[in-house]
Write an enzyme that holds these catalytic residues in place. Structure first.
Site, PDB file in Angstrom:
ATOM      1  CE  LYS A 124      -2.005   1.864   3.589  1.00 45.44           C
ATOM      2  NZ  LYS A 124      -2.848   2.120   4.781  1.00 45.44           N
ATOM      3  CG  ASP A 142      -7.520   3.736   2.697  1.00 51.18           C
ATOM      4  OD1 ASP A 142      -8.471   3.423   1.939  1.00 51.18           O
ATOM      5  OD2 ASP A 142      -7.383   4.877   3.172  1.00 51.18           O
TER       6      ASP A 142
END
Length: 214
Positions: A124, A142
């Site tokens: 991420k 997220d």
């Protein structure tokens, strides 16, 4: 989990997002690729607002890997002590700074594999840096994106990897660059976890969420 929305609906959704905010930007403060990497790594299990508050002083004195190493672990820890898991994060900041100096000449690499080698940097974080600094259409999933994607049917998936693939596979290519920012901001301010603000939602009529508040 909602079913994947068809292409025409997806195009309409992102057309509306684009009309609402043509150039969405991330909310983490940074001055270069290095401070972006550090800020994103520190943001795990923390709010952007909290990270910004801690890093303003830190980045004022250490905005390169070598300056961070010169500052030292104790001082870095002191700067970020208001952030969750700050002791471990401080160690990772020092370790990733050392690796950047030793292996990359003090420069932040622009490949996902190289970024993920850095301590404290996962997929991420790597995707955020690739997208925000180098303009790659990388999708950083997220909790906000995971929630919005599954509620609305924009990018449903059982885990973050599946949601990332759904964005890449189903969001029209001309919206890929800003897709994750639109979705994050929508989840952060409109499609919130409890009592989503469906009355203020610009895609309310296209969303598949069955428990709308309006």
């Amino acid at each position: 989990m909602a079913k994947q929305l068809p292409y025409p609906v997806m195009r309409e959704i992102f057309t509306r997002f684009q009309a609402s905010e043509a150039e969405p930007v991330g909310e983490l403060e940074h001055t270069n690729a290095y401070t972006l990497v550090v800020a994103v790594a520190l943001s795990a299990q923390a709010t952007d607002k909290g990270v910004n508050k801690a890093t303003r002083g830190l980045f004022a004195v250490a905005d390169t890997p070598q300056k961070m190493l010169n500052l030292g672990l104790e001082a870095v820890t002191e700067h970020i002590k208001t952030i969750g898991l700050y002791r471990n994060k401080a160690k990772n900041v020092i370790k990733l700074s050392q690796m950047l100096v030793d292996d990359y000449g003090g420069e932040v690499p622009n490949s996902r594999a190289a970024l993920q080698r850095l301590p404290g940097v996962g997929r991420k974080t790597a995707n955020v840096v690739l997208n925000m600094w180098w303009g790659h259409p990388a999708q950083a999933v997220d909790t906000h994106i995971f929630r919005v994607g599954n509620r609305a049917g924009i990018c449903p998936g059982k885990d973050v990897d599946a949601v990332e693939r759904a964005i890449e596979d189903h969001v029209p290519v001309d919206f890929q660059q800003h897709a994750h920012h639109w979705l994050i901001l929508h989840g952060r301010y409109i499609c919130i976890a409890r009592k989503p603000k469906c009355g203020a939602c610009i895609i309310n009529d296209l969303c598949q969420f069955e428990e709308k508040t309006t």
